[in-house]
Design an enzyme around this catalytic site. Structure first.
Site, mmCIF file in Angstrom:
data_model
loop_
_atom_site.group_PDB
_atom_site.id
_atom_site.type_symbol
_atom_site.label_atom_id
_atom_site.label_comp_id
_atom_site.label_asym_id
_atom_site.label_seq_id
_atom_site.Cartn_x
_atom_site.Cartn_y
_atom_site.Cartn_z
ATOM 1 N N TYR A 198 0.841 -1.193 0.000
ATOM 2 C CA TYR A 198 0.000 0.000 0.000
ATOM 3 C C TYR A 198 0.874 1.241 0.000
ATOM 4 O O TYR A 198 2.059 1.196 0.337
ATOM 5 C CB TYR A 198 -0.947 0.011 1.203
ATOM 6 N N CYS A 199 0.275 2.361 -0.386
ATOM 7 C CA CYS A 199 0.942 3.667 -0.335
ATOM 8 C C CYS A 199 -0.155 4.718 -0.180
ATOM 9 O O CYS A 199 -1.278 4.396 0.186
ATOM 10 C CB CYS A 199 1.819 3.904 -1.560
ATOM 11 N N THR A 200 0.144 5.976 -0.455
ATOM 12 C CA THR A 200 -0.817 7.052 -0.202
ATOM 13 C C THR A 200 -2.053 6.944 -1.090
ATOM 14 O O THR A 200 -3.183 6.907 -0.610
ATOM 15 C CB THR A 200 -0.152 8.424 -0.419
ATOM 16 N N ILE A 227 -4.227 4.508 0.790
ATOM 17 C CA ILE A 227 -4.799 4.852 2.092
ATOM 18 C C ILE A 227 -6.005 5.780 1.940
ATOM 19 O O ILE A 227 -6.995 5.668 2.665
ATOM 20 C CB ILE A 227 -3.722 5.514 2.980
#
Length: 343
Positions: A198-200, A227
């Site tokens: 996952y990342c932003t 996210i």
């Protein structure tokens, strides 16, 4: 001839934005695609977006588009229609900001780059569009509940420090290019296990998913929309929120609260805090975590040294700044020895 860039002074534009009463929507989107002529596409994209009041930062490269922008609410449907004029953006997912006052950007910058996400790779044999399996929030929660699942945060140290998912590996890195190699080395004997990244907003973990598939990982997944989208789905569907803390964002807000937990501390006094700021000394501009009490004590600076500098006459301050290249130091200097309670 039309000017395909903004020619007004940045300080004037910032002040104009602060006083502007127009309601704006802050959002991000990205799409990996094969663009034959990025410069030509860049100019075309500017002519589509500038007339309807879009502000923000957009990167264009032969591998796709990456955008963090704000749009006048009154023009939002027009904006979506403009995106449909670009074939590979027709059904693009838009990540709407969670906490938003519409003041995140003050001008439109569309820049052509070698890559929309710098990765340091010179491997032309992997296809960035051959991505891993996307997971919505519900399926992300289910898969990460499994004991054998590996969860990896593909962001940098200063991002994961203020917020991350339960049981996530959080690489102690300054850049995405470092994260790629660090994670690969750490998981080299775990290529058969489910790997969830996952990342932003999804752009980094999508490239990472293609890279790790190329490197032989068998079960590669990514959190769709990152996210930002996860938080929206959790709120709308009443799901369990597995993200703890705040989501770091790359605009003037520097963060969006996802849960009430504060998992980091003030870098100067050590009390619980997750408020990022940049040192007020323009010759430093260090990114660090600072509580309200320390902000008052140090006049929003990272140290007594910088506090002394901001109180000097302007001529002396300019002389001290001469030749200083801030660039990536803004983020790297979160590791500065001046900060007693850094991660």
């Amino acid at each position: 001839m039309k000017h395909l860039h903004n020619r007004v002074n940045g300080k004037e534009l910032k002040e104009k934005m602060r006083q502007d009463s127009i309601t704006r929507v802050t959002l991000s989107f990205y799409q990996y695609a094969h663009i034959g002529n990025p410069d030509l596409f860049r100019d075309h994209f500017y002519t589509l977006l500038a007339p309807i009041g879009v502000l923000g930062r957009i990167y264009v490269a032969s591998e796709g588009v990456n955008a963090q922008i704000s749009v006048p609410e009154a023009n939002f449907e027009v904006f979506k229609d403009k995106l449909k004029e670009v074939t590979f953006l027709e059904n693009i997912r838009l990540n709407i900001a969670i906490e938003d006052d519409g003041k995140s950007f003050f001008k439109l910058k569309i820049i052509t780059k070698n890559k929309i996400v710098a990765d340091g790779l010179e491997d032309d044999t992997f296809d960035v569009t051959d991505k891993g399996i996307h997971l919505d929030a519900e399926n992300f929660n289910k898969l990460t509940d499994r004991e054998d699942t590996i969860v990896v945060d593909m962001r940098n140290h200063y991002e994961s420090e203020v917020g991350h998912f339960e049981k996530a590996i959080t690489p102690d890195v300054d850049t995405f290019r470092e994260a790629l190699s660090t994670v690969e080395a750490q998981l080299k004997d775990k290529k058969d296990r489910p790997l969830v990244m996952y990342c932003t907003g999804g752009i980094r973990c999508e490239k990472a998913s293609a890279y790790y598939k190329h490197k032989g990982f068998k079960q590669v997944y990514q959190l769709e929309g990152g996210i930002i989208e996860y938080a929206r789905q959790v709120r709308e569907k009443g799901l369990t929120n597995k993200f703890k803390g705040k989501n770091f964002v790359f605009d003037e807000r520097l963060g969006e609260r996802i849960s009430d937990e504060i998992i980091s501390r003030c870098h100067q006094c050590g009390k619980p805090c997750d408020t990022h700021t940049n040192c007020r000394n323009e010759g430093c501009h260090l990114l660090f975590i600072q509580c309200d009490e320390c902000a008052e004590k140090y006049q929003s600076c990272c140290s007594n040294e910088c506090k002394e500098i901001i109180n000097l006459p302007e001529v002396k301050k300019k002389a001290l700044r001469k030749g200083v290249k801030k660039g990536q130091q803004i983020y790297r200097k979160g590791r500065s020895e001046k900060l007693l309670y850094k991660k």
